[in-house]
Motif scaffolding. Structure first.
Motif, PDB file in Angstrom:
ATOM      1  N   HIS A   1      -3.710  -2.031  12.901  1.00  0.00           N
ATOM      2  CA  HIS A   1      -3.615  -0.847  12.038  1.00  0.00           C
ATOM      3  C   HIS A   1      -3.547  -1.276  10.562  1.00  0.00           C
ATOM      4  CE1 HIS A   1      -1.968   3.219  10.864  1.00  0.00           C
ATOM      5  NE2 HIS A   1      -1.384   2.485   9.924  1.00  0.00           N
ATOM      6  N   GLU A   2      -2.695  -2.246  10.289  1.00  0.00           N
ATOM      7  CA  GLU A   2      -2.567  -2.728   8.906  1.00  0.00           C
ATOM      8  C   GLU A   2      -3.860  -3.400   8.445  1.00  0.00           C
ATOM      9  OE1 GLU A   2      -0.205  -1.769   7.041  1.00  0.00           O
ATOM     10  OE2 GLU A   2       1.049  -0.949   8.647  1.00  0.00           O
TER      11      GLU A   2
ATOM     12  N   GLU B  44      -4.162   7.464   7.764  1.00  0.00           N
ATOM     13  CA  GLU B  44      -3.353   6.962   8.885  1.00  0.00           C
ATOM     14  C   GLU B  44      -4.096   7.123  10.210  1.00  0.00           C
ATOM     15  OE1 GLU B  44      -0.522   5.150   8.748  1.00  0.00           O
ATOM     16  OE2 GLU B  44      -1.057   5.255   6.630  1.00  0.00           O
TER      17      GLU B  44
ATOM     18  N   ARG C 221       0.824  -1.186   0.000  1.00  0.00           N
ATOM     19  CA  ARG C 221       0.000   0.000   0.000  1.00  0.00           C
ATOM     20  C   ARG C 221       0.873   1.256   0.000  1.00  0.00           C
ATOM     21  NH1 ARG C 221      -0.128   2.474   4.006  1.00  0.00           N
ATOM     22  NH2 ARG C 221       0.669   0.707   5.152  1.00  0.00           N
TER      23      ARG C 221
ATOM     24  N   LYS D  33       7.510   4.209   3.493  1.00  0.00           N
ATOM     25  CA  LYS D  33       7.941   4.131   4.888  1.00  0.00           C
ATOM     26  C   LYS D  33       9.245   3.342   4.992  1.00  0.00           C
ATOM     27  CE  LYS D  33       4.222   2.677   7.055  1.00  0.00           C
ATOM     28  NZ  LYS D  33       3.478   2.172   8.203  1.00  0.00           N
TER      29      LYS D  33
ATOM     30  N   HIS E 123      -6.003  -0.823   7.022  1.00  0.00           N
ATOM     31  CA  HIS E 123      -5.657  -0.496   5.632  1.00  0.00           C
ATOM     32  C   HIS E 123      -6.224  -1.528   4.663  1.00  0.00           C
ATOM     33  CE1 HIS E 123      -3.086   2.975   6.044  1.00  0.00           C
ATOM     34  NE2 HIS E 123      -2.317   2.379   6.947  1.00  0.00           N
TER      35      HIS E 123
END
Ligand SMILES: [Zn+2]
Length: 360
Positions: free
Chosen positions: A207-208, A227, A78, A82, A211
């Protein structure tokens, strides 16, 4: 498709044998052979061994998988920026992840254990924080986990068809998510700097997951806002708002660290995250928030670094190893193949606690 079934069918036809003929010689019913062939049931190793003898082939023949051939060209992350030195590091990680996923799929194919991933909030577009809370509830409802604590997030997601891969990379990135074809994956970084508390790892995974599952109105939602929404998703997924309301009630004037410690140990979410969660749900005001943060920092300064311990799971991927163990125990693959797929040296495969049922 069932490999064993179609193998039996092919070999029987090659041998010019009728269903009844094979059934008689193997000493099972014609219906049983039919069921094996169409995949309705799988013969045990004893029967399979008799079938092999009657058909004049080697027992292993049934488990030989036709050259695994699935086209996987690329891993799409994605957000690659980073990673340090974007392209070089990204290519390395992609190459690594791709080879792991290929082996994973081959193993699933041998065991006929493929899981089709289905996004439970496929048609839901997220515009706001309130939508994020709704999204979490929809996912939890569809996955039938209600508001309960999730003991092992990794195990839950692996069972849903999300591939979780642990890598050790010296990058800024603690986690990544992406797709190989239509297979969702989450990569967690286990290297020194990221090998922190399990609660951190859980937050990263959740968190992922945000996404992977959430769809955004990209004309209005910036990357930064995405985010923020994914952090909200993670906190909500680990600690549902209704649970927070129930545990804390409204208008609290003070909250003890002991209370937070208990919640950390039950829900696997860090104390900092709980404090921010309570604040974003408006269960505490800014003054109380600052007070708790201050007393928590004081605790950390005094060296109590791991205040509260989450011990229900260490959030390490387990499904792949589990499948390797099954494949070995069920004699679907030989040790050298298991070693090739898993990267575990042959002599260490014993550590998977294989019971050597000697069926053949
Ligand atoms: Zn993110």
């Amino acid at each position: 498709m069932n490999t064993i079934g179609s193998k039996i069918s092919d070999l029987r036809k090659q041998a010019n044998m009728s269903l009844q003929g094979l059934a008689d010689q193997v000493d099972v019913s014609k219906a049983a052979i039919q069921q094996y062939e169409n995949g309705a049931s799988i013969p045990g190793n004893q029967i399979l061994k008799r079938i092999a003898t009657v058909l004049g082939v080697d027992f292993w023949e049934f488990f030989r998988v036709p050259k695994f051939n699935i086209s996987i060209e690329s891993v799409k992350f994605r957000d690659g920026n980073k990673l340090n030195n974007a392209t070089e590091e990204e290519n390395e990680v992609k190459k690594h992840v791709l080879s792991i996923v290929k082996n994973y799929l081959e193993l699933e194919s041998i065991l006929e254990a493929k899981i089709d991933f289905k996004n439970p909030i496929e048609d839901f577009i997220v515009h706001s924080n309130a939508d994020v809370e709704k999204a979490v509830k929809k996912v939890r409802r569809k996955w039938k986990i209600g508001n309960a604590p999730i003991d092992s997030l990794t195990e839950l997601l692996e069972d849903k068809g999300i591939k979780i891969i642990a890598l050790e990379r010296d990058t800024k990135s603690g986690g990544l998510s992406g797709w190989v074809n239509n297979i969702p994956l989450i990569v967690i970084n286990n290297s020194g700097a990221h090998k922190r508390e399990t609660t951190r790892k859980r937050f990263t995974i959740a968190h992922e997951l945000g996404h992977l599952l959430m769809k955004f109105d990209i004309t209005n939602i910036s990357e930064d806002l995405e985010e923020i929404f994914c952090n909200r998703f993670a906190a909500a997924f680990l600690f549902v708002d209704e649970v927070a309301f129930e545990k804390f009630g409204k208008n609290r004037t003070s909250i003890s660290l002991g209370e937070l410690k208990d919640l950390k140990e039950t829900y696997g979410i860090s104390i900092q995250s709980i404090i921010f969660r309570l604040s974003s749900l408006k269960l505490i005001d800014d003054t109380i928030k600052q007070e708790i943060i201050k007393s928590y920092d004081l605790l950390l300064d005094n060296g109590d670094e791991h205040f509260g311990n989450y011990t229900k799971s260490d959030e390490a991927p387990i499904r792949f190893r589990k499948l390797i163990r099954i494949a070995l125990t069920e004699k679907r693959i030989e040790k050298n193949k298991a070693s090739e797929l898993s990267g575990i040296p042959i002599d260490e495969l014993q550590n998977l606690a294989i019971k050597n049922f000697d069926l053949i």
